[in-house]
Design an enzyme around this catalytic site. Structure first.
Site, PDB file in Angstrom:
ATOM      1  N   CYS A  63       0.822  -1.216   0.000  1.00 48.19           N
ATOM      2  CA  CYS A  63       0.000   0.000   0.000  1.00 48.19           C
ATOM      3  C   CYS A  63       0.857   1.269   0.000  1.00 48.19           C
ATOM      4  O   CYS A  63       1.687   1.461   0.899  1.00 48.19           O
ATOM      5  CB  CYS A  63      -0.904  -0.009   1.227  1.00 48.19           C
ATOM      6  N   ARG A 130     -14.520   1.364   5.655  1.00 45.94           N
ATOM      7  CA  ARG A 130     -13.519   0.511   5.036  1.00 45.94           C
ATOM      8  C   ARG A 130     -12.395   0.206   6.025  1.00 45.94           C
ATOM      9  O   ARG A 130     -12.034   1.058   6.844  1.00 45.94           O
ATOM     10  CB  ARG A 130     -12.931   1.204   3.806  1.00 45.94           C
ATOM     11  N   VAL A 131     -11.862  -0.990   5.942  1.00 45.23           N
ATOM     12  CA  VAL A 131     -10.748  -1.397   6.792  1.00 45.23           C
ATOM     13  C   VAL A 131      -9.464  -1.182   6.003  1.00 45.23           C
ATOM     14  O   VAL A 131      -9.088  -1.976   5.150  1.00 45.23           O
ATOM     15  CB  VAL A 131     -10.889  -2.855   7.232  1.00 45.23           C
ATOM     16  N   THR A 132      -8.824  -0.074   6.270  1.00 48.22           N
ATOM     17  CA  THR A 132      -7.637   0.329   5.520  1.00 48.22           C
ATOM     18  C   THR A 132      -6.400   0.315   6.409  1.00 48.22           C
ATOM     19  O   THR A 132      -6.481   0.281   7.638  1.00 48.22           O
ATOM     20  CB  THR A 132      -7.824   1.742   4.943  1.00 48.22           C
ATOM     21  N   VAL A 133      -5.250   0.337   5.758  1.00 46.68           N
ATOM     22  CA  VAL A 133      -3.982   0.552   6.436  1.00 46.68           C
ATOM     23  C   VAL A 133      -3.381   1.835   5.863  1.00 46.68           C
ATOM     24  O   VAL A 133      -3.709   2.210   4.734  1.00 46.68           O
ATOM     25  CB  VAL A 133      -3.016  -0.637   6.218  1.00 46.68           C
ATOM     26  N   GLU A 148      -5.169   7.700   9.134  1.00 48.74           N
ATOM     27  CA  GLU A 148      -4.950   8.669   8.059  1.00 48.74           C
ATOM     28  C   GLU A 148      -3.443   8.867   7.871  1.00 48.74           C
ATOM     29  O   GLU A 148      -2.775   9.504   8.692  1.00 48.74           O
ATOM     30  CB  GLU A 148      -5.635   9.988   8.386  1.00 48.74           C
ATOM     31  N   TYR A 195      -5.523   5.440  -9.119  1.00 45.18           N
ATOM     32  CA  TYR A 195      -6.685   4.652  -8.686  1.00 45.18           C
ATOM     33  C   TYR A 195      -7.947   5.075  -9.441  1.00 45.18           C
ATOM     34  O   TYR A 195      -8.797   4.238  -9.759  1.00 45.18           O
ATOM     35  CB  TYR A 195      -6.894   4.795  -7.178  1.00 45.18           C
TER      36      TYR A 195
END
Length: 324
Positions: A63, A130-133, A148, A195
């Site tokens: 990511c 959303r499950v983000t890193v 963030e 993206y």
């Protein structure tokens, strides 16, 4: 990439039907700040004081947003003070997981949980989003400080200076307005632009992403013909925010996201600049190219349903850059 709704996991992709085929990024849910004395930052609440060993960082090597935080952790001498877990490169029906059957994937070294969503649920059992890193975790308060990346790198830039003695400043006060102006264009048209092109589901949406992307790459090529770094002769956060996209561009975005008008190696200044940043001490160790290539091509089955991993050209990031 699924999402949590009131604490329940749903395996659903981004909804582009409601946006005419355009990809829209969601907003980070946790926006607290670590500060030197624990006072509140620009958002969130107080109580997150900079202390050695108190915080844990969850990242994906694939990511670009998480990559920013690894770079700042390295540059600011925080590796002995902030621990790290690395998720598995495959992001499938369960989202980011802590499986360990891939070199570089550490598992959850803090709680030994199976999924990244479990970290969110530990902070808030009814969380939605959303499950983000990246995820920056506070071991003392048992909650998420922030997810963030743009704000996490600013915490790392200054909050721990008294602990590490490292006072390098990548967001100097006298340059902030100019940095923000550059950041804004790079984020909207380059970092997120790839993206917008790659996740578009209509021709119009794709062109609305890819055309400004290459306009900005031309602008950056010209800008870097006049100065070593984006803001002159001093490296700032603007450079590192751009770098994580550039280093992924030719191996992934050019082919996988159809950003194929040009490659970064076709831009003499951008390519030399990318190598310049890569060769700064400690940075190469934060680049997980195997995870980068595996994640994008294997996880995005709407783009690459066969999950064939491409044989990419060899890129020599250690080739002399000539910008010193």
């Amino acid at each position: 990439m699924g999402q949590l709704v009131d604490g329940v996991w749903h395996d659903v992709w981004y909804d582009t039907k409601s946006t005419g085929g355009a990809f829209k990024r969601t907003t980070a849910a946790f926006r607290n700040w670590i500060t030197a004395d624990g006072s509140a930052g620009p958002s969130g609440t107080d109580g997150f004081k900079a202390e050695s060993g108190r915080y844990h960082l969850y990242v994906s090597l694939a990511c670009p947003w998480a990559h920013r935080t690894l770079i700042f952790r390295q540059l600011k001498d925080l590796t002995d003070h902030i621990t790290v877990s690395v998720v598995h490169p495959d992001m499938l029906s369960d989202g980011w997981t802590f499986e360990k059957d891939d070199d570089g994937a550490t598992g959850d070294t803090l709680f030994d949980l199976p999924f990244a969503r479990d970290i969110y649920l530990r902070a808030d059992p009814k969380v939605s989003g959303r499950v983000t890193v990246p995820i920056l975790w506070d071991k003392e308060r048992n909650t998420i400080v922030s997810n963030e990346s743009a704000e996490i790198i600013r915490m790392f830039n200054s909050a721990f200076n008294d602990i590490t003695g490292n006072t390098a400043d990548y967001w100097p006060e006298e340059m902030r307005d100019d940095i923000e102006e550059v950041n804004d264009r790079i984020y909207n048209t380059v970092n997120n632009g790839v993206y917008k092109a790659g996740f578009a589901t209509s021709q119009d949406a794709y062109e609305a992403g890819v055309i400004p992307l290459f306009e900005s790459l031309e602008w950056l090529e010209e800008r870097l013909s006049k100065s070593r770094y984006l803001m002159g002769d001093k490296i700032t956060e603007a450079d590192w925010r751009l770098f994580t996209t550039l280093v992924r561009f030719d191996p992934v975005y050019h082919l996988h996201f159809k950003c194929n008008k040009k490659r970064i190696i076709d831009y003499p200044n951008l390519w030399a600049y990318t190598r310049d940043l890569y060769q700064i001490e400690g940075v190469a160790g934060t680049v997980g190219m195997a995870h980068i290539i595996r994640h994008y091509h294997y996880s995005h089955d709407t783009i690459n349903p066969s999950r064939i991993l491409p044989i990419n050209p060899d890129l020599d990031f250690l080739e002399p850059h000539g910008r010193g």
